[in-house]
Design an enzyme around this catalytic site. Structure first.
Site, mmCIF file in Angstrom:
data_model
loop_
_atom_site.group_PDB
_atom_site.id
_atom_site.type_symbol
_atom_site.label_atom_id
_atom_site.label_comp_id
_atom_site.label_asym_id
_atom_site.label_seq_id
_atom_site.Cartn_x
_atom_site.Cartn_y
_atom_site.Cartn_z
ATOM 1 N N LEU A 167 -27.354 42.149 5.487
ATOM 2 C CA LEU A 167 -27.330 40.751 5.527
ATOM 3 C C LEU A 167 -26.946 40.203 4.137
ATOM 4 O O LEU A 167 -27.203 41.070 3.040
ATOM 5 C CB LEU A 167 -29.088 40.432 5.695
ATOM 6 N N ASN A 168 -26.152 39.266 3.990
ATOM 7 C CA ASN A 168 -25.915 38.385 2.768
ATOM 8 C C ASN A 168 -26.447 37.122 2.841
ATOM 9 O O ASN A 168 -27.571 36.643 3.393
ATOM 10 C CB ASN A 168 -24.841 38.681 1.880
ATOM 11 N N ASP A 169 -25.477 36.178 2.356
ATOM 12 C CA ASP A 169 -26.060 34.668 2.405
ATOM 13 C C ASP A 169 -26.664 34.202 3.450
ATOM 14 O O ASP A 169 -26.231 34.337 4.647
ATOM 15 C CB ASP A 169 -24.591 33.878 2.035
ATOM 16 N N GLN A 219 -25.099 35.686 6.895
ATOM 17 C CA GLN A 219 -23.807 36.621 6.965
ATOM 18 C C GLN A 219 -24.417 37.783 7.253
ATOM 19 O O GLN A 219 -25.333 38.514 6.558
ATOM 20 C CB GLN A 219 -23.380 36.606 5.152
ATOM 21 N N TYR A 264 -16.987 33.996 7.245
ATOM 22 C CA TYR A 264 -17.803 34.009 5.813
ATOM 23 C C TYR A 264 -18.647 32.795 5.912
ATOM 24 O O TYR A 264 -18.866 32.163 6.850
ATOM 25 C CB TYR A 264 -16.764 33.768 4.720
ATOM 26 N N SER A 265 -19.227 32.570 4.617
ATOM 27 C CA SER A 265 -20.301 31.649 4.618
ATOM 28 C C SER A 265 -19.965 30.073 4.978
ATOM 29 O O SER A 265 -18.873 29.682 4.836
ATOM 30 C CB SER A 265 -21.030 31.464 3.348
ATOM 31 N N ASP A 319 -16.541 28.666 1.344
ATOM 32 C CA ASP A 319 -18.071 28.299 1.471
ATOM 33 C C ASP A 319 -18.171 26.574 1.570
ATOM 34 O O ASP A 319 -19.005 26.139 0.746
ATOM 35 C CB ASP A 319 -18.969 28.852 0.450
ATOM 36 N N GLU A 354 -19.162 30.309 -6.249
ATOM 37 C CA GLU A 354 -19.372 30.399 -4.551
ATOM 38 C C GLU A 354 -20.406 29.503 -4.238
ATOM 39 O O GLU A 354 -21.181 29.217 -4.884
ATOM 40 C CB GLU A 354 -19.652 31.942 -4.435
#
Ligand code: FRU
Length: 445
Positions: free
Chosen positions: A20-22, A38, A82-83, A151, A203
């Site tokens: 997991l990220n953002d 993410q 992406y985000s 983003d 970002e």
């Protein structure tokens, strides 16, 4: 009694498997909170395909993972969904994200070889998605921008729609780009914002009003590292736009790419990634098949001098069960997860035996891992504070969030104690320890 710690958290959203990220697409829609993120379901190391996973909840306490809802399955997002953000209009949730494309060939992927498309999908239920529509391509960004533009965050202002994108210029300056629209489909470039000496890339921008101030949250890369500022590989903070002052959201080891949204009762809530990319420390869950989590949702409010206060959403207090007082000089046995709320004197020390020391001395607060067996490479993080009147700690099985001075300063870190019981001692302060029930976290997969 010693309970072996499996690191599975009770109060933090984390994937059952994968990376997991953002946080992405945060919103309240049709009676439920939606948290996208993410997600690389097939790789805990983070080098798998980037998708969006989806949780939802009626109350921020009972969560359901509905699965992976966006895949990189078109030419315009083939190297990563992406985000991005969520925007609710009438009965539809609009999701805007960056479709990442990497061209074949000899490229640096900064000045050439990368496509960064703003893509829109819509959904009526948060889970089933419409087709994808590309709204902006690299040719729509100012020519001084590198290929790193991404983003999108969208909001409504004075009857029009605005979008902010994070960017890196060709001469390696971080900035944001603003676009405007009347219909959420056609977007026109408006202006750019940058501040001096602010790194090479910004970002995950997010713009919002709070207490009459306009804030721009950014996650800058390339800031110089100092004793009390930008202690991590990448920073994350908010600009008070009119003053041009940047304040970091979180001074701990593990925080990046937060996003905010408005709850139906008007509260602005922030959720961050309780992790960062390219860190010099590690997370032992990776070998167990998953890595990273989100922070606890935090309510934002206005503090003094344009500072933003962050505090765990009040819903979390419903998870408190037993409470017991603890006085300066005492040690009690605790079981993770637990919460501590305390009022402090001038100097104080809090110790979670063999794991952490939290200390306030001579205008400095520090969070120190006392053993590497819990910190996995994390050592010390500091905050300069002229006073520290109160401390709130939320300790989960493999993370800790520390809120100081009502949430004016926050530190978040992952921690990996071998078992879930720990002796907790305080000196120079007294307070209350709460046992906490876990949130409900159900998976449809
Ligand atoms: C921030 C970030 C974003 C990007 C996403 C890709 O952590 O690098 O800029 O959209 O992660 O997963």
């Amino acid at each position: 009694m010693h309970m072996k710690n499996d690191f599975r958290q009770k109060l933090h959203l984390e994937p059952v498997s994968g990376w997991l990220n953002d946080p992405n697409g945060l919103c309240f829609f049709k009676g439920e909170y939606h948290v996208y993120f993410q997600y690389s379901p097939d790789s805990a190391e983070g080098n798998g395909i980037k998708c969006w996973g989806h949780w939802k909840s009626p109350d921020l306490l009972h969560w359901r993972f509905t699965g992976t809802v966006l895949f990189p399955d078109t030419p315009d997002d083939r190297d990563g969904v992406y985000s991005g953000c969520g925007f609710v209009k009438e009965d539809t949730l609009y999701l805007f994200y960056t479709g990442n494309v990497k061209e074949e060939g000899d490229h640096d992927y900064i000045t050439s070889g990368r496509g960064a498309n703003v893509i829109l999908v819509t959904t009526k239920d948060g889970h089933n998605m419409s087709g994808k529509r590309v709204l902006l391509r690299n040719t729509d960004y100012p020519e001084y921008c590198s290929c790193h533009v991404r983003d999108p965050k969208v909001w409504e202002e004075n009857g029009r729609y605005r979008m902010v994108l994070g960017a890196r210029t060709l001469d390696n300056k971080g900035c944001v780009l603003y676009y405007r629209s009347d219909d959420l489909i056609n977007w026109e470039f408006e202006e750019e914002l940058r501040t001096p000496n602010s790194g090479y890339m910004w970002e995950c921008p997010d713009e919002f009003m709070l207490g009459g101030h306009r804030y721009l949250s950014i996650s800058p890369q390339g800031l110089p590292h100092e004793k009390y500022f930008s202690q991590n590989v990448y920073s994350s903070g908010y600009l008070d736009v009119n003053k041009g002052v940047y304040t970091e959201w979180d001074k701990g080891f593990d925080f990046y790419a937060p996003q905010t949204f408005e709850a139906p009762d008007g509260r602005r809530i922030l959720i961050g990634w309780e992790g960062i990319g390219d860190i010099p420390y590690t997370n032992p869950t990776t070998s167990l098949g998953w890595q990273h989590c989100l922070t606890i949702p935090r309510e934002l409010s206005s503090g003094k001098n344009g500072l933003i206060m962050q505090y765990p959403v009040r819903e979390l207090e419903k998870l408190r069960t037993d409470s017991s007082p603890i006085k300066s000089g005492e040690t009690v046995k605790t079981e993770l997860p637990f919460e501590f709320v305390g009022k402090t004197g001038r100097n104080f020390t809090i110790i979670l035996e063999d794991i952490l020391k939290l200390e306030y001395r001579e205008d400095e607060f520090s969070l120190t891992f006392v053993s590497d067996s819990a910190g996995y490479g994390r050592d010390v993080r500091r905050a300069k504070l002229t006073e520290c009147s109160d401390v709130r700690i939320i300790a989960d099985t493999s993370s800790v969030e520390v809120y100081l001075n009502g949430g004016e300063t926050v530190m978040s870190a992952r921690m990996y104690p071998a078992d879930t019981s720990a002796a907790f001692s305080v000196n120079g302060l007294s307070g209350t320890i709460y046992k906490l029930d876990g949130m409900e976290m159900i998976s449809d997969e």
